[in-house]
Design a protein around this motif. Structure first.
Motif, PDB file in Angstrom:
ATOM      1  N   PHE A  11      34.853  -7.830-117.461  1.00  0.00           N
ATOM      2  CA  PHE A  11      34.044  -7.820-116.244  1.00  0.00           C
ATOM      3  C   PHE A  11      33.246  -9.118-116.232  1.00  0.00           C
ATOM      4  O   PHE A  11      32.299  -9.272-116.995  1.00  0.00           O
ATOM      5  CB  PHE A  11      33.155  -6.577-116.208  1.00  0.00           C
ATOM      6  CG  PHE A  11      33.968  -5.328-115.998  1.00  0.00           C
ATOM      7  CD1 PHE A  11      34.120  -4.809-114.726  1.00  0.00           C
ATOM      8  CD2 PHE A  11      34.632  -4.731-117.054  1.00  0.00           C
ATOM      9  CE1 PHE A  11      34.911  -3.704-114.513  1.00  0.00           C
ATOM     10  CE2 PHE A  11      35.423  -3.611-116.846  1.00  0.00           C
ATOM     11  CZ  PHE A  11      35.566  -3.095-115.579  1.00  0.00           C
ATOM     12  N   THR A  12      33.690 -10.060-115.385  1.00  0.00           N
ATOM     13  CA  THR A  12      33.116 -11.401-115.455  1.00  0.00           C
ATOM     14  C   THR A  12      32.028 -11.619-114.406  1.00  0.00           C
ATOM     15  O   THR A  12      30.878 -11.855-114.756  1.00  0.00           O
ATOM     16  CB  THR A  12      34.220 -12.451-115.289  1.00  0.00           C
ATOM     17  OG1 THR A  12      35.032 -12.110-114.169  1.00  0.00           O
ATOM     18  CG2 THR A  12      35.084 -12.489-116.537  1.00  0.00           C
ATOM     19  N   ASP A  13      32.396 -11.526-113.128  1.00  0.00           N
ATOM     20  CA  ASP A  13      31.477 -11.922-112.065  1.00  0.00           C
ATOM     21  C   ASP A  13      30.970 -10.740-111.241  1.00  0.00           C
ATOM     22  O   ASP A  13      30.367 -10.940-110.186  1.00  0.00           O
ATOM     23  CB  ASP A  13      32.159 -12.907-111.100  1.00  0.00           C
ATOM     24  CG  ASP A  13      32.526 -14.228-111.767  1.00  0.00           C
ATOM     25  OD1 ASP A  13      32.381 -14.335-113.001  1.00  0.00           O
ATOM     26  OD2 ASP A  13      32.963 -15.141-111.050  1.00  0.00           O
ATOM     27  N   ALA A  14      31.246  -9.518-111.677  1.00  0.00           N
ATOM     28  CA  ALA A  14      30.805  -8.336-110.924  1.00  0.00           C
ATOM     29  C   ALA A  14      30.756  -7.143-111.856  1.00  0.00           C
ATOM     30  O   ALA A  14      31.511  -7.065-112.833  1.00  0.00           O
ATOM     31  CB  ALA A  14      31.761  -8.043-109.766  1.00  0.00           C
ATOM     32  N   LEU A  15      29.869  -6.211-111.540  1.00  0.00           N
ATOM     33  CA  LEU A  15      29.849  -4.933-112.249  1.00  0.00           C
ATOM     34  C   LEU A  15      31.076  -4.123-111.859  1.00  0.00           C
ATOM     35  O   LEU A  15      31.774  -4.452-110.899  1.00  0.00           O
ATOM     36  CB  LEU A  15      28.595  -4.140-111.851  1.00  0.00           C
ATOM     37  CG  LEU A  15      27.244  -4.800-112.094  1.00  0.00           C
ATOM     38  CD1 LEU A  15      26.135  -3.893-111.545  1.00  0.00           C
ATOM     39  CD2 LEU A  15      27.015  -5.066-113.572  1.00  0.00           C
ATOM     40  N   SER A  16      31.330  -3.037-112.589  1.00  0.00           N
ATOM     41  CA  SER A  16      32.282  -2.031-112.123  1.00  0.00           C
ATOM     42  C   SER A  16      31.538  -1.096-111.169  1.00  0.00           C
ATOM     43  O   SER A  16      30.317  -1.169-111.035  1.00  0.00           O
ATOM     44  CB  SER A  16      32.837  -1.231-113.305  1.00  0.00           C
ATOM     45  OG  SER A  16      31.828  -0.369-113.817  1.00  0.00           O
ATOM     46  N   GLY A  17      32.271  -0.183-110.544  1.00  0.00           N
ATOM     47  CA  GLY A  17      31.633   0.885-109.783  1.00  0.00           C
ATOM     48  C   GLY A  17      30.895   1.817-110.729  1.00  0.00           C
ATOM     49  O   GLY A  17      31.005   1.687-111.958  1.00  0.00           O
ATOM     50  N   PRO A  18      30.137   2.785-110.168  1.00  0.00           N
ATOM     51  CA  PRO A  18      29.302   3.660-111.013  1.00  0.00           C
ATOM     52  C   PRO A  18      30.102   4.460-112.049  1.00  0.00           C
ATOM     53  O   PRO A  18      29.566   4.795-113.106  1.00  0.00           O
ATOM     54  CB  PRO A  18      28.616   4.588-110.004  1.00  0.00           C
ATOM     55  CG  PRO A  18      29.310   4.376-108.700  1.00  0.00           C
ATOM     56  CD  PRO A  18      29.949   3.037-108.738  1.00  0.00           C
ATOM     57  N   ASP A  19      31.372   4.761-111.777  1.00  0.00           N
ATOM     58  CA  ASP A  19      32.168   5.548-112.731  1.00  0.00           C
ATOM     59  C   ASP A  19      33.002   4.673-113.662  1.00  0.00           C
ATOM     60  O   ASP A  19      33.742   5.191-114.503  1.00  0.00           O
ATOM     61  CB  ASP A  19      33.079   6.516-111.967  1.00  0.00           C
ATOM     62  CG  ASP A  19      32.259   7.479-111.107  1.00  0.00           C
ATOM     63  OD1 ASP A  19      31.160   7.875-111.553  1.00  0.00           O
ATOM     64  OD2 ASP A  19      32.695   7.798-109.982  1.00  0.00           O
ATOM     65  N   GLY A  20      32.913   3.354-113.532  1.00  0.00           N
ATOM     66  CA  GLY A  20      33.680   2.447-114.386  1.00  0.00           C
ATOM     67  C   GLY A  20      32.945   2.165-115.687  1.00  0.00           C
ATOM     68  O   GLY A  20      31.870   2.723-115.943  1.00  0.00           O
ATOM     69  N   PRO A  21      33.489   1.267-116.512  1.00  0.00           N
ATOM     70  CA  PRO A  21      32.889   0.996-117.820  1.00  0.00           C
ATOM     71  C   PRO A  21      31.726  -0.004-117.794  1.00  0.00           C
ATOM     72  O   PRO A  21      31.085  -0.200-118.821  1.00  0.00           O
ATOM     73  CB  PRO A  21      34.057   0.422-118.621  1.00  0.00           C
ATOM     74  CG  PRO A  21      34.946  -0.192-117.608  1.00  0.00           C
ATOM     75  CD  PRO A  21      34.772   0.591-116.334  1.00  0.00           C
ATOM     76  N   ALA A  22      31.451  -0.617-116.635  1.00  0.00           N
ATOM     77  CA  ALA A  22      30.417  -1.666-116.585  1.00  0.00           C
ATOM     78  C   ALA A  22      29.525  -1.514-115.360  1.00  0.00           C
ATOM     79  O   ALA A  22      29.373  -2.445-114.567  1.00  0.00           O
ATOM     80  CB  ALA A  22      31.080  -3.046-116.598  1.00  0.00           C
ATOM     81  N   PRO A  23      28.877  -0.341-115.194  1.00  0.00           N
ATOM     82  CA  PRO A  23      28.066  -0.147-113.987  1.00  0.00           C
ATOM     83  C   PRO A  23      26.706  -0.835-114.035  1.00  0.00           C
ATOM     84  O   PRO A  23      26.001  -0.884-113.028  1.00  0.00           O
ATOM     85  CB  PRO A  23      27.890   1.378-113.923  1.00  0.00           C
ATOM     86  CG  PRO A  23      27.992   1.834-115.342  1.00  0.00           C
ATOM     87  CD  PRO A  23      28.947   0.882-116.017  1.00  0.00           C
ATOM     88  N   THR A  24      26.312  -1.357-115.209  1.00  0.00           N
ATOM     89  CA  THR A  24      25.057  -2.112-115.337  1.00  0.00           C
ATOM     90  C   THR A  24      25.345  -3.405-116.101  1.00  0.00           C
ATOM     91  O   THR A  24      26.392  -3.527-116.751  1.00  0.00           O
ATOM     92  CB  THR A  24      23.991  -1.334-116.145  1.00  0.00           C
ATOM     93  OG1 THR A  24      24.464  -1.186-117.497  1.00  0.00           O
ATOM     94  CG2 THR A  24      23.703   0.031-115.542  1.00  0.00           C
ATOM     95  N   TYR A  25      24.393  -4.337-116.055  1.00  0.00           N
ATOM     96  CA  TYR A  25      24.575  -5.588-116.799  1.00  0.00           C
ATOM     97  C   TYR A  25      24.728  -5.329-118.290  1.00  0.00           C
ATOM     98  O   TYR A  25      25.609  -5.901-118.943  1.00  0.00           O
ATOM     99  CB  TYR A  25      23.394  -6.538-116.536  1.00  0.00           C
ATOM    100  CG  TYR A  25      23.452  -7.757-117.426  1.00  0.00           C
ATOM    101  CD1 TYR A  25      24.379  -8.761-117.189  1.00  0.00           C
ATOM    102  CD2 TYR A  25      22.604  -7.884-118.533  1.00  0.00           C
ATOM    103  CE1 TYR A  25      24.469  -9.863-118.029  1.00  0.00           C
ATOM    104  CE2 TYR A  25      22.682  -8.984-119.367  1.00  0.00           C
ATOM    105  CZ  TYR A  25      23.615  -9.969-119.120  1.00  0.00           C
ATOM    106  OH  TYR A  25      23.712 -11.053-119.949  1.00  0.00           O
ATOM    107  N   LEU A  26      23.868  -4.465-118.850  1.00  0.00           N
ATOM    108  CA  LEU A  26      23.949  -4.193-120.298  1.00  0.00           C
ATOM    109  C   LEU A  26      25.308  -3.593-120.654  1.00  0.00           C
ATOM    110  O   LEU A  26      25.924  -3.978-121.652  1.00  0.00           O
ATOM    111  CB  LEU A  26      22.826  -3.247-120.730  1.00  0.00           C
ATOM    112  CG  LEU A  26      21.406  -3.811-120.684  1.00  0.00           C
ATOM    113  CD1 LEU A  26      20.396  -2.710-121.041  1.00  0.00           C
ATOM    114  CD2 LEU A  26      21.230  -5.008-121.610  1.00  0.00           C
ATOM    115  N   ALA A  27      25.789  -2.652-119.833  1.00  0.00           N
ATOM    116  CA  ALA A  27      27.096  -2.031-120.099  1.00  0.00           C
ATOM    117  C   ALA A  27      28.219  -3.050-119.962  1.00  0.00           C
ATOM    118  O   ALA A  27      29.183  -3.049-120.737  1.00  0.00           O
ATOM    119  CB  ALA A  27      27.311  -0.862-119.140  1.00  0.00           C
TER     120      ALA A  27
END
Ligand SMILES: [Zn+2]
Length: 311
Positions: A279-295
């Motif tokens: 996940f480079t330039d965008a978060l994932s959606g809320p159910d994906g693995p990267a819904p926040t910057y820390l994640a």
């Protein structure tokens, strides 16, 4: 597209409605914050929680580099109290939109004041660049958590100036988040420490990792430059494939914001393995693995570490 759920918007409005008696209603109206893309929206949310309305113009899993704003985006910007953009050419469309929309609020360029890194000369390893490899500053400053900590401190000051009644809360939350960012930085160092120098080589779709590379000592190569626009020439792709073979780069990663076609071709023709999705330039959606910057950062680092350590 909004990052905040309908419920969260509602909570913000309810909180604003239950003001202490005697305070002017205007002071309690939630600030309306618009960011150019999803990662900046998450940083604002970390500082302000549900006390502000936050909208990211470019939402999860979407490419902000080549975004074309809509009339709805112009209306969102015109109605905002605070607009936050990245700068450094990443989201120039957003700065143009701010100028064209009649926006009267405060514009913050998140990267302002940060030490920047020039992008690598592209497709060549002998010190000059031409074609799409023009020298440019890498705009992806969020790939370094310590630069993000600086951004968060500045954003907290901006929010505090716009809503002094919540200044202490903003600064306290920003301080706590800053400590989490410092912990993230230490964690990344320790996760990558066991990887031998010869294995610290990764290929991704575009040059998004100069700040990560400088901080953590992993060598990234990519067929595309710091922007996702345009197609690399057949010659550039062939050169990269030769480089992957020569330097024994074993892993090639997809990115959530770009099409997999080119990177799959490079893996096939170079013999490198596909290492999954970063996940480079965008978060994932809320159910994906990267819904926040820390994640997002934790997800990427685990994938990178596992790929570089795999037999
Ligand atoms: Zn990018």
């Amino acid at each position: 597209m909004s990052l905040t759920s309908g419920r969260r918007w509602f909570v913000g409005i309810l909180a604003a409605a239950t003001v202490a008696p005697g305070l002017p209603a205007l002071a309690q109206k939630p600030l309306n914050v618009v960011t150019s893309f999803s990662i900046l929206a998450d940083l604002v949310r970390e500082i302000a929680g549900d006390t502000v309305r936050i909208q990211a113009l470019v939402g999860p899993d979407a490419d902000a580099h080549g975004y074309a704003p809509t009339p709805g985006d112009a209306r969102s910007v015109a109605a905002a109290d605070l607009v936050v953009v990245n700068g450094l050419g990443f989201d120039g469309w957003a700065e143009k939109l701010v100028r064209a929309s009649g926006f009267k609020g405060r514009l913050v360029v998140a990267s302002q004041g940060l030490a920047t890194i020039r992008a690598q000369a592209h497709g060549h390893s002998h010190g000059h660049s031409h074609g799409h490899g023009r020298a440019a500053v890498d705009p992806h400053v969020w790939q370094d958590p310590l630069r993000v900590r600086q951004i968060v401190a500045s954003l907290a000051d901006e929010l505090a100036a716009l809503d002094p009644s919540r200044a202490d809360a903003y600064r306290a939350r920003a301080g706590a988040f800053g400590r989490q960012l410092a912990e993230l930085d230490s964690w990344i160092m320790s996760e990558l420490a066991p990887i031998p120098a010869a294995r610290r080589k990764i290929v991704t779709s575009h040059d998004a990792f100069a700040y990560f590379e400088a901080r953590y000592g992993v060598d990234f190569k990519a067929p595309r430059g710091v922007n996702l626009d345009g197609e690399p020439s057949a010659g550039d792709v062939a050169r990269l494939i030769r480089e992957i073979r020569r330097e024994k780069v074993r892993i090639v990663f997809l990115e959530n914001v770009s099409s997999p076609r080119l990177i799959e071709q490079i893996a096939r023709e170079s013999g490198a393995q596909m290492g999954g999705r970063l996940f480079t330039d965008a978060l994932s959606g809320p159910d994906g693995p990267a819904p926040t910057y820390l994640a997002l950062m934790r997800h990427n680092v685990v994938r990178l570490r596992d790929a570089m350590l795999a037999e």
